[in-house]
Design a protein around this motif. Sequence first.
Motif, short mmCIF file in Angstrom:
data_model
loop_
_atom_site.label_atom_id
_atom_site.label_comp_id
_atom_site.label_asym_id
_atom_site.label_seq_id
_atom_site.Cartn_x
_atom_site.Cartn_y
_atom_site.Cartn_z
N UNK A 219 -32.24 49.40 -4.02
CA UNK A 219 -30.99 49.23 -3.58
C UNK A 219 -30.02 50.40 -4.14
N UNK A 220 -30.38 51.00 -5.30
CA UNK A 220 -29.75 52.16 -5.94
C UNK A 220 -30.03 53.40 -5.02
N UNK A 221 -31.52 53.27 -4.26
CA UNK A 221 -31.63 54.59 -3.42
C UNK A 221 -30.84 54.52 -2.28
N UNK A 222 -30.74 53.56 -1.83
CA UNK A 222 -30.41 53.33 -0.20
C UNK A 222 -28.70 53.77 -0.39
N UNK A 223 -27.94 53.29 -1.59
CA UNK A 223 -26.44 53.43 -1.64
C UNK A 223 -26.30 55.08 -1.57
N UNK A 224 -27.59 55.68 -2.04
CA UNK A 224 -27.27 57.39 -2.17
C UNK A 224 -27.79 58.14 -0.98
N UNK A 225 -28.70 57.40 -0.02
CA UNK A 225 -29.41 57.87 0.96
C UNK A 225 -28.42 58.64 2.04
N UNK A 226 -27.41 58.21 2.45
CA UNK A 226 -26.48 58.46 3.43
C UNK A 226 -25.61 59.48 2.96
N UNK A 227 -25.34 59.63 1.75
CA UNK A 227 -24.33 60.31 0.94
C UNK A 227 -24.86 61.79 1.38
N UNK A 228 -23.65 62.59 1.67
CA UNK A 228 -23.61 63.94 2.00
C UNK A 228 -24.51 64.94 0.63
N UNK A 229 -24.23 64.48 -0.59
CA UNK A 229 -24.49 65.32 -1.59
C UNK A 229 -26.07 65.13 -1.72
#
Length: 438
Positions: A159-169
Amino acid sequence: MPFIISVDRVRFHLNRLRDRLWVRPLAVCLLSIAAAFVAKLADGTRLTQLVPLITADSIETLLSIMAASMLVIATFAVASMVSAYASAGSTATPRAFTLVVADDASQNALSTFVGAFIFSIVALTAVKNDYFERAGIFFLFVLTLIVFAMVIIKFVRWVDSIARLGRLSTTIDKVEKATVMALKRRRDAPTLGAMPVQSLTRGQAVFAVRVGYVQHIDIGALQAWAEKAQMRVVVAALPGTFAAPDQALAYVRSQSDEQTEIDCDPVIKSFLIGDDRLFDDDPRFGLVVLSEIAGRALSPAVNDPGTAIDIIGTFLRLFVLWNEPATPGDENSPKYNRVEVPEISLQDMFDDAFTAIARDGASVVEVSVRLQKALRSLASLDNEKMRDVAESHGSLALNRARVGLVMADDLTAVINAAKSAEPVTSSKTQDAGSLDRE
């Protein structure tokens, strides 16, 4: 002559499997099926009198819950991953898609969910058909609890990983990591383990049979063919080169430089050509992708100079890494004495990295200032060739800023940032020159 498969080519193809979403889930599914039947090995042993009694109804309930929930979670995981992939492609660049797809956390999570679903279905079917005895039921119950724990832990971390996966950074970090790995490999083996190009005599040109990008060169296969045929091979197209009908992949010639008819089919097969560029053996591609992200951030529709500034800092780290001494190892010395490979051009690398940012950010003072500071830092490194290229790009970026910036104060700030790398010779804006002298 039969085609030679080398270890290097096997490594390349194994890396390509990471880009396929079905490979890891399939492997986990096979392990899950095997695990469901491992418990049967306990039946017929003395463990039957030692293990506690577990009723079949209790484990059927657990497996039924797992079977019903894992399919839903796996479907949710796929939908979330597809959404993250689309977001990464639209906010960054489509060229970073392969890195996002190869995300280990997402692939491991999907594999765990699908594997747990397959495990529960197979185990539930076996239990309902009285396949296990007392010891088998107990160990199947233990395996089920282990699978439950794995699913819960993996889901929380995912859940923590998928929340960041699509972010530009996150996408920028993935591209930087892939570029770092490619740069290190090329820095440690600048000629891919072959000899540097020394001779001016090229020989017979070898052309590709299809149009596309050179993704990988099997230098070991070229060496083996050259030894058997008593030839020398001069590589003309490094990984990342676009192979067109008029673009030679390599030149081959006999040891005595005699013009003889040569079967070049094994040479052509040593060049893997595909529709897209890949990060593995092409350090310049990582620089191009980062530059594309910066260019999109500087477009009027996005207007995000902060991302461009962040990528300029990334370029600075990458070129400092490139300037570091090679890691000691066997790959530093040439292993293939019948193959000659040119080194990657530092000028081309700087063009890939900084040209688009200097052009698109010429009218943005903060981007121009940061670019001048980064180029000045690279020019200060103990590398004469890098100093010359950095000063050349700094001068070019300054000329672009003179055209793009409207206010004299903004231009003065850029000139001050570039002062150490280039003397102030601005004749376009008299006010800016006078302010700089002050």
